[in-house]
Scaffold this motif. Structure first.
Motif, mmCIF file in Angstrom:
data_model
loop_
_atom_site.group_PDB
_atom_site.id
_atom_site.type_symbol
_atom_site.label_atom_id
_atom_site.label_comp_id
_atom_site.label_asym_id
_atom_site.label_seq_id
_atom_site.Cartn_x
_atom_site.Cartn_y
_atom_site.Cartn_z
ATOM 1 N N VAL A 23 -14.188 -26.561 -22.691
ATOM 2 C CA VAL A 23 -13.971 -25.114 -22.763
ATOM 3 C C VAL A 23 -13.669 -24.577 -21.370
ATOM 4 O O VAL A 23 -13.865 -25.262 -20.361
ATOM 5 C CB VAL A 23 -15.196 -24.388 -23.369
ATOM 6 N N GLN A 24 -13.200 -23.357 -21.301
ATOM 7 C CA GLN A 24 -12.848 -22.744 -20.022
ATOM 8 C C GLN A 24 -13.878 -21.717 -19.541
ATOM 9 O O GLN A 24 -13.770 -21.215 -18.428
ATOM 10 C CB GLN A 24 -11.490 -22.037 -20.149
ATOM 11 N N SER A 25 -14.876 -21.431 -20.352
ATOM 12 C CA SER A 25 -15.829 -20.370 -20.035
ATOM 13 C C SER A 25 -17.238 -20.909 -19.840
ATOM 14 O O SER A 25 -17.538 -22.064 -20.155
ATOM 15 C CB SER A 25 -15.844 -19.326 -21.151
ATOM 16 N N VAL A 26 -18.089 -20.025 -19.339
ATOM 17 C CA VAL A 26 -19.520 -20.306 -19.204
ATOM 18 C C VAL A 26 -20.287 -19.072 -19.680
ATOM 19 O O VAL A 26 -19.951 -17.945 -19.301
ATOM 20 C CB VAL A 26 -19.912 -20.614 -17.744
ATOM 21 N N ALA A 90 -24.518 -13.130 -19.360
ATOM 22 C CA ALA A 90 -23.116 -12.865 -19.029
ATOM 23 C C ALA A 90 -22.252 -13.979 -19.592
ATOM 24 O O ALA A 90 -22.721 -15.108 -19.807
ATOM 25 C CB ALA A 90 -22.924 -12.769 -17.520
ATOM 26 N N LYS A 91 -20.976 -13.653 -19.805
ATOM 27 C CA LYS A 91 -19.984 -14.668 -20.161
ATOM 28 C C LYS A 91 -18.767 -14.460 -19.269
ATOM 29 O O LYS A 91 -18.233 -13.347 -19.186
ATOM 30 C CB LYS A 91 -19.580 -14.570 -21.631
ATOM 31 N N VAL A 92 -18.351 -15.541 -18.605
ATOM 32 C CA VAL A 92 -17.241 -15.480 -17.651
ATOM 33 C C VAL A 92 -16.420 -16.759 -17.744
ATOM 34 O O VAL A 92 -16.853 -17.751 -18.352
ATOM 35 C CB VAL A 92 -17.754 -15.319 -16.198
ATOM 36 N N ASP A 96 -16.034 -18.326 -12.306
ATOM 37 C CA ASP A 96 -16.738 -17.107 -11.917
ATOM 38 C C ASP A 96 -18.240 -17.174 -12.203
ATOM 39 O O ASP A 96 -18.945 -16.170 -12.052
ATOM 40 C CB ASP A 96 -16.140 -15.904 -12.638
ATOM 41 N N ALA A 97 -18.723 -18.352 -12.580
ATOM 42 C CA ALA A 97 -20.153 -18.490 -12.859
ATOM 43 C C ALA A 97 -21.029 -18.131 -11.658
ATOM 44 O O ALA A 97 -22.069 -17.476 -11.828
ATOM 45 C CB ALA A 97 -20.458 -19.906 -13.343
ATOM 46 N N PRO A 98 -20.665 -18.523 -10.416
ATOM 47 C CA PRO A 98 -21.501 -18.113 -9.273
ATOM 48 C C PRO A 98 -21.630 -16.598 -9.139
ATOM 49 O O PRO A 98 -22.706 -16.083 -8.810
ATOM 50 C CB PRO A 98 -20.788 -18.732 -8.077
ATOM 51 N N LEU A 99 -20.548 -15.883 -9.387
ATOM 52 C CA LEU A 99 -20.605 -14.422 -9.315
ATOM 53 C C LEU A 99 -21.545 -13.872 -10.378
ATOM 54 O O LEU A 99 -22.388 -13.004 -10.088
ATOM 55 C CB LEU A 99 -19.213 -13.828 -9.502
ATOM 56 N N ALA A 100 -21.414 -14.338 -11.605
ATOM 57 C CA ALA A 100 -22.267 -13.859 -12.685
ATOM 58 C C ALA A 100 -23.734 -14.127 -12.384
ATOM 59 O O ALA A 100 -24.596 -13.268 -12.612
ATOM 60 C CB ALA A 100 -21.867 -14.524 -14.004
ATOM 61 N N LEU A 101 -24.021 -15.310 -11.861
ATOM 62 C CA LEU A 101 -25.402 -15.647 -11.525
ATOM 63 C C LEU A 101 -25.932 -14.745 -10.413
ATOM 64 O O LEU A 101 -27.085 -14.294 -10.451
ATOM 65 C CB LEU A 101 -25.492 -17.112 -11.111
#
Length: 419
Positions: A23-26, A90-92, A96-101
């Motif tokens: 997948v492309q998201s987290v 969050a879903k990104v 962009d997972a570091p930003l969301a975290l």
């Protein structure tokens, strides 16, 4: 090889990932093992108000900046409060997972709880409470809960009352966060295109300073049951009829889930067929289960017209009584298939897997393999369903009704039908 890994940081925060390389998201979030039942009666609603306020600005970000940063990358940010958990997620896209975290950790640890923002957000929550009160098929479940567990934290509404929420001071929020948002009672969960070791490194930097104290245990739940009725000028009467259910650790948990599904979980269920399709008494009727650490609820919801009330209740009671006597193997097999399909289909969603992982670790202190869940569902046979139905009917019923109730039978008559 399992896609799930769990690491516990020195402060007790558990970091869990479910890697989905295609997948492309987290999806990622922080699941906190406290909710409405962790509140004192004098501050009922504080857990939910805290959830709102953590979006209203930190030392580094204004409320607008929080929204702007996550939406600048096309992400989504949200939260919810239940009676036993609070979640921020969050879903990104995966890059962009570091930003969301960073945003989530900033909100949870560094919110300013600004006094002016609190005044505004209290008003927002008061509007939410008012909207719920004006939505009968929503507020009826609060009445049902408080009647099943009178005078107990687990019976109080998640939103709180307008009187209490409207007067909650900033200090109540600060005290609640300080006493309940410790690392050992939280799980950082992520599912999607994520590397576990990378997530652990990010989590250590972002959450390493979380306090290591565990939240106090809530008071035990004690089901009582009883009767609530409110005559209101509505087109429909909204009814919830329920029983003492089972907790998430109870060996009969999956049997009750199968029973709920075959009784009122779909268009082929007994209640849908008998009450709606054959008799046309309702538009909406369904069953539900709610499991807590130390107990649970099993219920039936129905909305019906004033003239149909007198016929509806005996039919529902009769179906509940009959299911323990004449349930068939075919019905049990169909209900098992529905539950298994729902469990397996959820594996296609990063958000579902993220949420499930966080909740499982909070509840069971470990990830529960999907093969184990499927095996437990498959282990439910006709005898287990009969036992579950008998166990329900042994408890004192809870009746909650709102609307034109003049033709609703007395509580004692309903209880007699179910005996």
């Amino acid at each position: 090889m399992s896609s799930i890994r769990v690491t516990t940081l020195p402060n007790g925060l558990r970091v869990a990932t479910d890697t989905m390389p295609d997948v492309q998201s987290v999806s990622l979030g922080c699941w906190v093992g406290v909710g409405t039942r962790n509140e004192a009666a004098s501050v009922n609603g504080v857990a939910h108000l805290v959830e709102h306020m953590l979006f209203k600005g930190t030392r580094r970000r204004s409320a607008f900046r929080i929204s702007e940063e996550i939406e600048n990358v096309g992400g989504q940010l949200n939260a919810y409060t239940t009676r036993e958990q609070t979640a921020y997620y969050a879903k990104v896209l995966h890059e962009d997972a570091p930003l969301a975290l960073d945003i989530l950790s900033d909100m949870i640890q560094h919110s300013t709880l600004d006094a002016e923002e609190l005044v505004r957000e209290r008003t927002v929550v008061l509007q939410e409470i008012g909207q719920s009160a004006d939505t009968p098929d929503d507020i009826i479940f609060d009445h049902f809960q408080s009647t099943a567990y009178p005078g107990q934290a687990i019976g109080r509404p998640v939103l709180g009352s307008a009187e209490i929420v409207g007067a909650l001071p900033r200090e109540a929020l600060v005290d609640y966060i300080g006493g309940h948002y410790g690392a050992p009672g939280m799980v950082l969960s992520a599912a999607g295109r994520i590397e576990h070791d990378r997530m652990v490194d990010l989590a250590f930097k972002a959450f390493g300073d979380l306090p290591s104290g565990a939240p106090p245990k809530p008071e035990s739940a004690s089901y009582t049951g009883g009767d609530f009725r409110e005559d209101r000028d509505l087109e429909q009467m909204h009814l919830v009829l329920g029983f003492d259910g089972v907790g998430v650790h109870d060996p009969d948990f999956y049997a009750h889930s199968v029973l709920s599904t075959l009784l009122g979980g779909g268009m082929s269920s007994r209640l849908f067929q008998e009450v709606r399709e054959k008799r046309g008494l309702v538009y909406s009727i369904y069953t539900f289960t709610g499991g807590y650490h130390d107990g649970g609820l099993f219920g039936v919801y129905a909305g019906t017209g004033e003239d149909e009330v007198a016929e509806l209740v005996p039919v529902v009671c009769d179906e509940i009584a009959k299911v323990g006597a004449d349930v068939t193997e075919d019905e049990v097999a169909r209900a098992r298939a529905q539950l298994k399909a729902g469990t397996l289909m959820a594996l296609e969603s990063t958000m579902s897997r993220c949420e499930q992982l966080g909740q499982q670790i909070l509840i069971y202190d470990r990830p529960v393999p999907v093969e184990e869940i499927v095996a437990k569902i498959d282990g439910v046979d006709r005898d287990a369903v009969v036992k579950a139905a008998s166990r329900l009917r042994a408890s004192r019923p809870t009746v909650a009704a709102l609307g034109p109730i003049a033709k609703l039978e007395s509580y004692d008559r309903i209880a007699e039908r179910l005996a």
